[in-house]
Design a protein around this motif. Sequence first.
Motif, PDB file in Angstrom:
ATOM      1  N   TRP A   1       4.735  -6.564   0.949  1.00  0.00           N
ATOM      2  CA  TRP A   1       4.490  -4.864  -0.122  1.00  0.00           C
ATOM      3  C   TRP A   1       4.924  -3.811   0.312  1.00  0.00           C
ATOM      4  O   TRP A   1       4.555  -2.737  -0.267  1.00  0.00           O
ATOM      5  N   GLU A   2       6.023  -3.851   1.825  1.00  0.00           N
ATOM      6  CA  GLU A   2       5.461  -2.362   2.309  1.00  0.00           C
ATOM      7  C   GLU A   2       6.184  -1.384   1.867  1.00  0.00           C
ATOM      8  O   GLU A   2       5.667  -0.147   1.726  1.00  0.00           O
ATOM      9  N   ALA A   3       7.437  -0.990   0.380  1.00  0.00           N
ATOM     10  CA  ALA A   3       7.906  -0.323   0.456  1.00  0.00           C
ATOM     11  C   ALA A   3       6.491   0.230  -1.390  1.00  0.00           C
ATOM     12  O   ALA A   3       6.693   1.430  -1.089  1.00  0.00           O
ATOM     13  N   GLU A   4       6.298  -0.692  -1.486  1.00  0.00           N
ATOM     14  CA  GLU A   4       5.152  -0.326  -2.457  1.00  0.00           C
ATOM     15  C   GLU A   4       4.146   0.512  -1.785  1.00  0.00           C
ATOM     16  O   GLU A   4       3.276   0.693  -2.806  1.00  0.00           O
TER      17      GLU A   4
ATOM     18  N   LEU B   1       2.637   4.561  -2.950  1.00  0.00           N
ATOM     19  CA  LEU B   1       1.767   4.903  -3.010  1.00  0.00           C
ATOM     20  C   LEU B   1       1.065   6.125  -1.627  1.00  0.00           C
ATOM     21  O   LEU B   1       0.233   6.543  -2.683  1.00  0.00           O
ATOM     22  N   GLY B   2       1.891   6.367  -1.202  1.00  0.00           N
ATOM     23  CA  GLY B   2       1.338   7.461  -0.292  1.00  0.00           C
ATOM     24  C   GLY B   2       0.569   6.830   1.048  1.00  0.00           C
ATOM     25  O   GLY B   2       0.223   7.508   1.544  1.00  0.00           O
ATOM     26  N   THR B   3       0.886   5.678   1.173  1.00  0.00           N
ATOM     27  CA  THR B   3       0.369   5.281   2.224  1.00  0.00           C
ATOM     28  C   THR B   3       0.968   4.008   2.798  1.00  0.00           C
ATOM     29  O   THR B   3       2.000   4.504   2.636  1.00  0.00           O
ATOM     30  N   THR B   4       0.835   2.873   3.644  1.00  0.00           N
ATOM     31  CA  THR B   4       1.639   1.659   4.587  1.00  0.00           C
ATOM     32  C   THR B   4       0.501   0.611   4.482  1.00  0.00           C
ATOM     33  O   THR B   4      -0.792   0.395   4.172  1.00  0.00           O
ATOM     34  N   ALA B   5       1.024  -0.544   4.095  1.00  0.00           N
ATOM     35  CA  ALA B   5       0.836  -1.902   4.697  1.00  0.00           C
ATOM     36  C   ALA B   5      -0.460  -2.015   5.769  1.00  0.00           C
ATOM     37  O   ALA B   5      -0.038  -1.772   6.949  1.00  0.00           O
TER      38      ALA B   5
ATOM     39  N   ARG C   1      -3.788   0.021  -8.659  1.00  0.00           N
ATOM     40  CA  ARG C   1      -2.260  -0.265  -8.107  1.00  0.00           C
ATOM     41  C   ARG C   1      -2.404  -1.250  -7.323  1.00  0.00           C
ATOM     42  O   ARG C   1      -0.936  -0.980  -7.107  1.00  0.00           O
ATOM     43  N   ASP C   2      -3.047  -2.080  -6.559  1.00  0.00           N
ATOM     44  CA  ASP C   2      -2.488  -2.700  -5.518  1.00  0.00           C
ATOM     45  C   ASP C   2      -1.582  -3.449  -5.785  1.00  0.00           C
ATOM     46  O   ASP C   2      -1.601  -4.430  -6.631  1.00  0.00           O
ATOM     47  N   PRO C   3      -0.518  -3.795  -5.078  1.00  0.00           N
ATOM     48  CA  PRO C   3       0.836  -3.951  -4.865  1.00  0.00           C
ATOM     49  C   PRO C   3       0.454  -5.262  -4.803  1.00  0.00           C
ATOM     50  O   PRO C   3       1.168  -6.151  -5.295  1.00  0.00           O
ATOM     51  N   ALA C   4      -0.478  -5.853  -4.292  1.00  0.00           N
ATOM     52  CA  ALA C   4      -1.231  -7.646  -3.847  1.00  0.00           C
ATOM     53  C   ALA C   4      -1.431  -8.354  -5.379  1.00  0.00           C
ATOM     54  O   ALA C   4      -1.718  -9.883  -4.700  1.00  0.00           O
TER      55      ALA C   4
ATOM     56  N   GLN D   1      -6.622  -5.301 -12.498  1.00  0.00           N
ATOM     57  CA  GLN D   1      -6.918  -5.486 -13.558  1.00  0.00           C
ATOM     58  C   GLN D   1      -5.183  -5.374 -14.721  1.00  0.00           C
ATOM     59  O   GLN D   1      -5.334  -5.704 -15.016  1.00  0.00           O
ATOM     60  N   ASP D   2      -4.315  -4.344 -13.790  1.00  0.00           N
ATOM     61  CA  ASP D   2      -2.580  -4.280 -14.001  1.00  0.00           C
ATOM     62  C   ASP D   2      -2.897  -6.065 -14.427  1.00  0.00           C
ATOM     63  O   ASP D   2      -2.141  -6.676 -13.489  1.00  0.00           O
ATOM     64  N   PRO D   3      -1.581  -6.307 -15.868  1.00  0.00           N
ATOM     65  CA  PRO D   3      -1.876  -7.935 -15.814  1.00  0.00           C
ATOM     66  C   PRO D   3      -0.495  -8.017 -15.199  1.00  0.00           C
ATOM     67  O   PRO D   3      -0.548  -9.460 -14.502  1.00  0.00           O
ATOM     68  N   GLU D   4       0.929  -7.080 -15.130  1.00  0.00           N
ATOM     69  CA  GLU D   4       1.759  -7.493 -13.872  1.00  0.00           C
ATOM     70  C   GLU D   4       1.254  -7.832 -12.610  1.00  0.00           C
ATOM     71  O   GLU D   4       2.002  -8.538 -11.826  1.00  0.00           O
ATOM     72  N   LEU D   5       0.796  -6.798 -11.722  1.00  0.00           N
ATOM     73  CA  LEU D   5       0.474  -6.961 -10.128  1.00  0.00           C
ATOM     74  C   LEU D   5      -0.187  -8.173 -10.397  1.00  0.00           C
ATOM     75  O   LEU D   5      -0.301  -9.003  -9.494  1.00  0.00           O
TER      76      LEU D   5
END
Lengths: 228, 441
Positions: B337-340, B344-348, B358-361, B366-370
């Motif tokens: 998920w590095e690109a995401e 977010l201004g950080t890195t894996a 907004r956790d990409p993993a 609690q975001d239903p899509e994520l």
Amino acid sequence: MTTTLDMATTELREVNTTLQGAAKAQANAKYVIVNPRGSHAMACGLDGALDVTIKGSTGYYCAGMNKEATITVEGSAGPGVAENMMSGTVTIEGDASQYAGATGHGGLLNIKGNASSRCGISMKGIDIVVHGNIGHMSAFMAQKGNLVVLGDAGDALGDSLYEARLFVRGSVKSLGADCIEKEMRTEHIDLLKKLLEQAGADARPEEFRRYGSARKLYNFNIDHAGEY
Amino acid sequence: MDKTPQTEPRQNWTFSTSINSEIRRAAATGIYDIRGGGAKRRVPHFDDLLFLGASMSRYPLEGYREKCDTSVTLGTRFASKPIELKIPITIAGMSFGSLSGPAKEALGRGATMAGTSTTTGDGGMTEEERGHSEKLVYQYLPSRYGMNPDDLRRADAIEVVVGQGAKPGGGGMLLGQKITERVAGMRDLPVGIDQRSACRHPDWTGPDDLEIKILELREITNWEKPIYIKVGGARPYYDTALAVKAGADVVVLDGMQGGTAATQDVFIEHVGQPTLACIRPAVQALQDLGMHREVQLIVSGGIRSGADVAKALALGADAVSIGTAALVALGDNDPKWEAEYNKLGTTAGAYDDWHEGRDPAGITTQDPELMQRLDPEAAGRRLRNYLNVMTLECQTIARACGHNHVHNLEPEDLCALTMEAAAMAQVPLAGTNWYPGKPGF
């Protein structure tokens, strides 16, 4: 039929096992406990319709996490009475010590005397009626439910309050952070009337003032940091 | 004409690039940094200890042939139904709300397959976790969010949380952006508002009160369930002794590398003691009271490998608990998920703004899509594999030290690489038979 349990000769574990078994069986039976001698954790964890009368004063955490049962203490109650109560009715004929009704989710806690500090702390839906006074820091971080006080309230009432409603007939020594006096509307009069009737309280709703959250601290804002 | 030689630009160690960036961030926003995870600073750790494998003076066991038991029983003091685990590694309490439902399910699946327990958290008990956890420890927290007697009875053990390693003495703050309708409903609060977890329990004020509180919990649950008391690693000797006095069946000791969902960075990095420094004083307290092994000790805070497990056990723990490492095993901070993470201004590997939801993993959100990104079955298998690897590593070390049960590991099996670690773990500095504070020479 009423069953009497004598704590002069019966251990706490046996008393609670008997009550919990009867409650679970939805027996709707009546029990009288004599010689409570200030024991802790009496009649806690009852999970069903049951009528329990305690003839005397109790120690800590009487009627803790009660569900459906009707429990009367014919004396005073120690700290944490009816803590995390879910439903049912708990009546204290005398006074209650600190944290009465703490974190309670539902039901009615009816205190005929005074309650000490931190009454209704973190309450989450319970209704508490105190016929006398309450001490300081009552309803701290109270989330849901209603606290009705026929007497006076101590310092820092409703500090960091969420959606719980506070009704006080007497004086309030001071309000806590984010707690303000609010308008008594018709729905509040109706609600209060119902609660006072349930508690057998000799008071008119119009005599009370309502307090609630200003909701300024619901989302952290650095400009409000000084109010915390 | 030659230019005058210039001194090469040199960064200030005290005012480093990262420190300066934090000063600028604080100046721009007016608020301290809030984040998840545990301490990132380097502190004396299990890496500073080494095992002394057997040669002549000790006799090793054959790897893959001779049995090395890993089972552990927790709650033998008062509970009529102690917890029996196949491995001495448990899953630490992490709240629903901070973690997604699929993440809780994955923890339950993985732990159950590996033969160990999971633990609830500040958000109460979820069906995802109860349904997939053969053994579930129910945390009794200061916030009492979602607390009810039905779940208390459905639990296999009760953990009274008094402190947390990431923030001894501090409460928590789950920011409003993660408070969905379900999370809010479980906590009896409106959707979208910040949810504060208090720093102390509302209805008791000290160890004497706690003793009576524990009596109430036992009376409600028929004296069946082990009662754990969790303390943050700050004053481990006295806190452990008082937990025993209050009636704990198990003491959970969480060092400063322990994680959190969201709290002040200054708290995470500057309050508490390293896990390594906490174990021996806690064990000493148990020994002084004649309660070592009678009251079990679970150690947590920065446990990552079977070597860490073996070292904690050798210092006197009965089991360890993992939180952050379990999340990594599920897929947290995965480079895929590095690109995401970059967006977010950080890195894996460095992502810690779990409170933003907004956790990409799909784990701390609690975001239903994520959330859909985490397959609880596959993530559960990864956790199972990881727990199995840690157990095998711990067994391998124990056998090499000549032990047929991992609980037979002892301080005698260790030496320290640094003076600090030698002093904290009270094991000899490598090449000597001395550690700081040891009487004699």
